[in-house]
Design a protein around this motif. Structure first.
Motif, PDB file in Angstrom:
ATOM      1  N   ALA A 278       0.827  -1.207   0.000  1.00 28.61           N
ATOM      2  CA  ALA A 278       0.000   0.000   0.000  1.00 28.61           C
ATOM      3  C   ALA A 278       0.863   1.258   0.000  1.00 28.61           C
ATOM      4  O   ALA A 278       1.978   1.258   0.513  1.00 28.61           O
ATOM      5  N   THR A 279       0.326   2.313  -0.559  1.00 26.36           N
ATOM      6  CA  THR A 279       1.034   3.590  -0.579  1.00 26.36           C
ATOM      7  C   THR A 279       0.507   4.504   0.519  1.00 26.36           C
ATOM      8  O   THR A 279      -0.587   4.299   1.051  1.00 26.36           O
ATOM      9  N   CYS A 280       1.263   5.521   0.828  1.00 31.42           N
ATOM     10  CA  CYS A 280       0.888   6.518   1.831  1.00 31.42           C
ATOM     11  C   CYS A 280      -0.386   7.234   1.359  1.00 31.42           C
ATOM     12  O   CYS A 280      -0.443   7.715   0.229  1.00 31.42           O
ATOM     13  N   PRO A 281      -1.418   7.327   2.210  1.00 32.41           N
ATOM     14  CA  PRO A 281      -2.654   7.985   1.792  1.00 32.41           C
ATOM     15  C   PRO A 281      -2.519   9.503   1.610  1.00 32.41           C
ATOM     16  O   PRO A 281      -3.381  10.137   1.005  1.00 32.41           O
TER      17      PRO A 281
ATOM     18  N   CYS B 201       0.741  11.284   0.549  1.00 33.13           N
ATOM     19  CA  CYS B 201       1.618  11.663  -0.568  1.00 33.13           C
ATOM     20  C   CYS B 201       1.756  10.578  -1.638  1.00 33.13           C
ATOM     21  O   CYS B 201       2.405  10.804  -2.653  1.00 33.13           O
ATOM     22  N   ARG B 202       1.166   9.411  -1.401  1.00 38.44           N
ATOM     23  CA  ARG B 202       1.168   8.282  -2.348  1.00 38.44           C
ATOM     24  C   ARG B 202       2.524   7.605  -2.536  1.00 38.44           C
ATOM     25  O   ARG B 202       2.707   6.851  -3.459  1.00 38.44           O
ATOM     26  N   ARG B 203       3.502   7.883  -1.664  1.00 40.21           N
ATOM     27  CA  ARG B 203       4.782   7.167  -1.713  1.00 40.21           C
ATOM     28  C   ARG B 203       4.643   5.872  -0.932  1.00 40.21           C
ATOM     29  O   ARG B 203       3.750   5.734  -0.100  1.00 40.21           O
TER      30      ARG B 203
ATOM     31  N   CYS C 292       4.086   7.340   5.268  1.00 39.58           N
ATOM     32  CA  CYS C 292       5.498   7.110   4.947  1.00 39.58           C
ATOM     33  C   CYS C 292       6.433   7.822   5.918  1.00 39.58           C
ATOM     34  O   CYS C 292       7.605   7.493   5.991  1.00 39.58           O
TER      35      CYS C 292
ATOM     36  N   CYS D  79       3.714  13.104   7.134  1.00 35.73           N
ATOM     37  CA  CYS D  79       2.428  12.713   6.555  1.00 35.73           C
ATOM     38  C   CYS D  79       1.423  12.323   7.649  1.00 35.73           C
ATOM     39  O   CYS D  79       0.240  12.617   7.543  1.00 35.73           O
TER      40      CYS D  79
END
Length: 54
Positions: free
Chosen positions: A2-5, A7-9, A20, A24
């Motif tokens: 899954a990515t960080c909600p 920043c999407r990293r 992340c 965030c």
């Protein structure tokens, strides 16, 4: 994975999962405090009844 909600990293540190970084996680917390997120639910108000009604 899954990515960080925010920043999407990809999460870099399991300590802040699902975010992340602390930054965030703090951004998310600030959004809750500001009222940007709203949990679904009913009204807190109880409907009033007039005693004169039936």
């Amino acid at each position: 994975m899954a990515t960080c909600p925010i920043c999407r990293r990809l999460p870099a540190d399991a300590k802040y999962k699902p975010f992340c970084s602390k930054r965030c996680a703090d951004v998310d917390l600030q959004r809750w405090f500001a009222g940007s997120y709203v949990a679904p639910g009913g009204s807190d108000e109880t409907p009033s009844r007039d005693e004169d009604e039936g």
